[in-house]
Design a protein around this motif. Structure first.
Motif, PDB file in Angstrom:
ATOM      1  N   GLU A  67     132.481  53.381 -43.610  1.00  0.00           N
ATOM      2  CA  GLU A  67     131.163  53.328 -44.237  1.00  0.00           C
ATOM      3  C   GLU A  67     130.191  54.294 -43.562  1.00  0.00           C
ATOM      4  O   GLU A  67     129.388  54.962 -44.231  1.00  0.00           O
ATOM      5  N   ARG A  83     131.065  57.737 -44.790  1.00  0.00           N
ATOM      6  CA  ARG A  83     130.689  57.903 -46.195  1.00  0.00           C
ATOM      7  C   ARG A  83     129.187  58.107 -46.339  1.00  0.00           C
ATOM      8  O   ARG A  83     128.727  58.920 -47.151  1.00  0.00           O
ATOM      9  N   ARG A  89     128.427  61.637 -45.516  1.00  0.00           N
ATOM     10  CA  ARG A  89     128.959  62.536 -46.542  1.00  0.00           C
ATOM     11  C   ARG A  89     128.094  62.515 -47.805  1.00  0.00           C
ATOM     12  O   ARG A  89     127.784  63.553 -48.382  1.00  0.00           O
TER      13      ARG A  89
END
Length: 579
Positions: free
Chosen positions: A252, A255, A258
């Motif tokens: 997480e 992510r 990103r």
């Protein structure tokens, strides 16, 4: 720092285009003047009090800088070696640099990771019209850049603690607060454009009920067999290296970086539980799990491009010793009771630097007086000056400021206090001070000698004319002593005289001014120069001060006449190299 010019109704401001710079990046300086141009303007750049560049802003043939005859002009100063720098804008005749000092600022340059992490926060991601959203974001970003924030924590930006990236652009967080993901993205972009690293908040073990009820074996238990939680809302999950939760939360974190472009993760914990039961009944010491989780996160984020920032919250310094050898980029300590005295702030800063030499230290020290309606603005501002001075004088920085005018007063950053506009020049002076004297306060060569040089049986440093304490006792001048290599000593003096309430969280009366103070420092070599600076006077430049030699029990000392002390002064003694 904004200053009034000699001409009526004319003000001048000066600030860099970025909060901090990397080597090879050009330093762009903005000069603002109104309503008319500046008389014979000149920029002088100094490093630790010594001139490194002087530039006439007159548009001469070989000078690329334009004369700022309009309301705003940008000057390209070129590139600089790593270090902290002072910038003075002068105009007219007489005074420093051939004219009156009209404005001053600072900037710093780093070859890699910064020597100090100047941490700020953002917490306003509420939905609104795009134009208003942009106005708020730009205002906050510009304010933090002018305070030289290197990193900005995005607090409670996420959908859930266990699912950071939201499923929709507009959503409600776990506490029912509306959040706009586009506001988050816009602020990330503004931080990056101004040289500040946007850092995503994330709790390492927090999960809302929709996750914990579906995955009960991943939730830790208390000693009475009940599920562990925080404020009855957030379950505490198992962060053992082999736990499925650990893999999930690290993914997480990656992510989030990103999807939103964050340049780091602020890994939070709540200070408890320290011990808990796993689903199989075994006892888990959470202190053993944090460093592996930090290292795993750092490695995972390496795949998101560049060296992303990772920091872990050691609540009340727990467990800072376990994190000392980890891959985190700073030592971060959130300070609560029983660490409530000024001497505790000094102690925590010194301890953290010893545990991980060369690693920046940040103390999250919240001033509850900024949410106390019974406190005056003056007492709040004095409290802020004192906490900043004590923390920075001992080699750490303070997470305190954020948004356009926010001041942290509690752990839920959304409920922050506000500062009045008239306090802004003071804060900019303090932030300029810690930037231009970065090497003297936070450098890797700075070695604390406070409790080995000053006080008790130590007599390498002595003060005459006022009560003083190397342990920052109230009613005295707090003293910190540091060596810089073999040829320099830095002594920081923080004025706690007249301060009766030891609690650093509360409002404070202004300390009693100290007018006559003599500092005695053992001299193991001939003195080259003695200078002093303070963010409380003028522009905070290092100025030479009067000194002479005097007898000392260990031989001789240098006796220094320190100028009047208000809140914070720094004394730099340079010794000649021994042949």
């Amino acid at each position: 720092m904004e200053m009034n010019m000699a001409a009526p109704h004319q003000t001048v401001d000066l600030f860099p285009d970025r909060a901090t710079y990397r080597t090879g990046e050009s330093v762009l300086m903005t000069v603002q003047a109104s309503p008319s141009g500046l008389p014979a303007p000149r920029l002088t750049i100094k490093r630790l009090g010594r001139k490194v560049l002087e530039l006439e802003l007159a548009g001469a043939p070989n000078e690329p800088a334009p004369r700022p005859s309009t309301e705003s002009a940008t000057v390209d100063l070129g590139t600089f070696a790593p270090g902290g720098y002072e910038v003075l804008l002068t105009g007219g005749t007489g005074g420093t640099g051939g004219g009156k000092v009209l404005a001053a600022t600072a900037f710093d340059v780093s070859a890699g990771a910064p020597e100090s992490v100047r941490y700020a926060f953002m917490s306003d991601f509420s939905p609104c019209e795009p134009a208003e959203r942009s106005r708020r974001a730009v205002r906050a970003g510009e304010a933090l850049a002018r305070l030289h924030a290197t990193h900005v924590q995005f607090y409670d930006w996420m959908y859930r603690h266990h699912e950071l990236v939201p499923p929709t652009a507009i959503f409600e967080d776990a506490l029912g607060r509306p959040v706009d993901a586009d506001a988050v993205r816009e602020r990330v972009g503004i931080c990056l454009a101004r040289g500040m690293a946007p850092v995503a908040y994330g709790a390492v073990y927090g999960a809302e009920k929709e996750y914990s009820e579906a995955n009960p074996l991943q939730v830790l238990e208390r000693s009475d067999g009940r599920k562990a939680d925080f404020i009855g809302i957030i379950s505490i999950c198992d962060i053992s290296p082999d736990s499925p939760w650990s893999a999930r939360i690290v993914a997480e974190f990656a992510r989030a970086c990103r999807v939103f472009g964050f340049r780091g993760i602020h890994m939070d914990q709540y200070g408890a539980p320290k011990l808990a039961l796993r689903a199989d009944g075994s006892l888990l010491d959470l202190a053993d799990c944090f460093a592996p989780l930090v290292d795993r996160t750092k490695a995972e984020l390496a795949g998101e491009g560049g060296d992303l920032f990772v920091v872990f919250n050691c609540v009340n310094a727990w467990p800072a010793d376990f994190l000392a050898g980890s891959a985190q980029d700073a030592t971060y300590i959130e300070v609560w009771d029983p660490w409530w005295r000024y001497r505790h702030l000094a102690e925590l800063a010194r301890k953290a630097r010893l545990l991980a030499p060369g690693r920046p230290v940040v103390l999250a020290a919240y001033l509850k007086c900024f949410l106390d309606a019974a406190e005056s603005d003056e007492r709040r501002e004095s409290s802020a000056r004192l906490s900043l001075a004590v923390i920075c004088a001992n080699g750490a920085t303070q997470l305190l400021l954020g948004e356009a005018d926010g001041v942290l007063a509690e752990g839920y950053y959304v409920n922050h206090g506000h500062r009045r506009p008239s306090f802004e020049p003071v804060l900019r002076s303090y932030m300029d001070f810690i930037v231009k004297y970065r090497e003297l306060l936070f450098g890797a060569e700075v070695r604390d000698e406070s409790l080995t040089y000053a006080g008790g049986v130590n007599d390498e440093v002595r003060i005459a004319g006022v009560p003083w304490s190397a342990e920052y006792e109230c009613g005295a001048v707090g003293v910190s002593v540091a060596r810089l290599g073999s040829d320099s000593i830095v002594v920081n003096l923080v004025n706690l005289t007249g301060i009766e309430d030891e609690r650093w969280t509360t409002g404070k009366e202004d300390p009693e001014p100290v007018g006559a103070l003599f500092l005695e420092l053992i001299a193991w070599a001939d003195v080259e120069e003695v200078s002093c600076a303070s963010p409380d006077y003028g522009i905070g430049s290092l100025e030479k001060v009067r000194w002479d030699y005097a007898p000392h029990p260990q031989g001789r000392c240098v006796r220094i006449a320190v100028p009047a002390l208000r809140w914070w002064s720094l004394v730099l003694v340079r010794f000649k190299a021994r042949s």
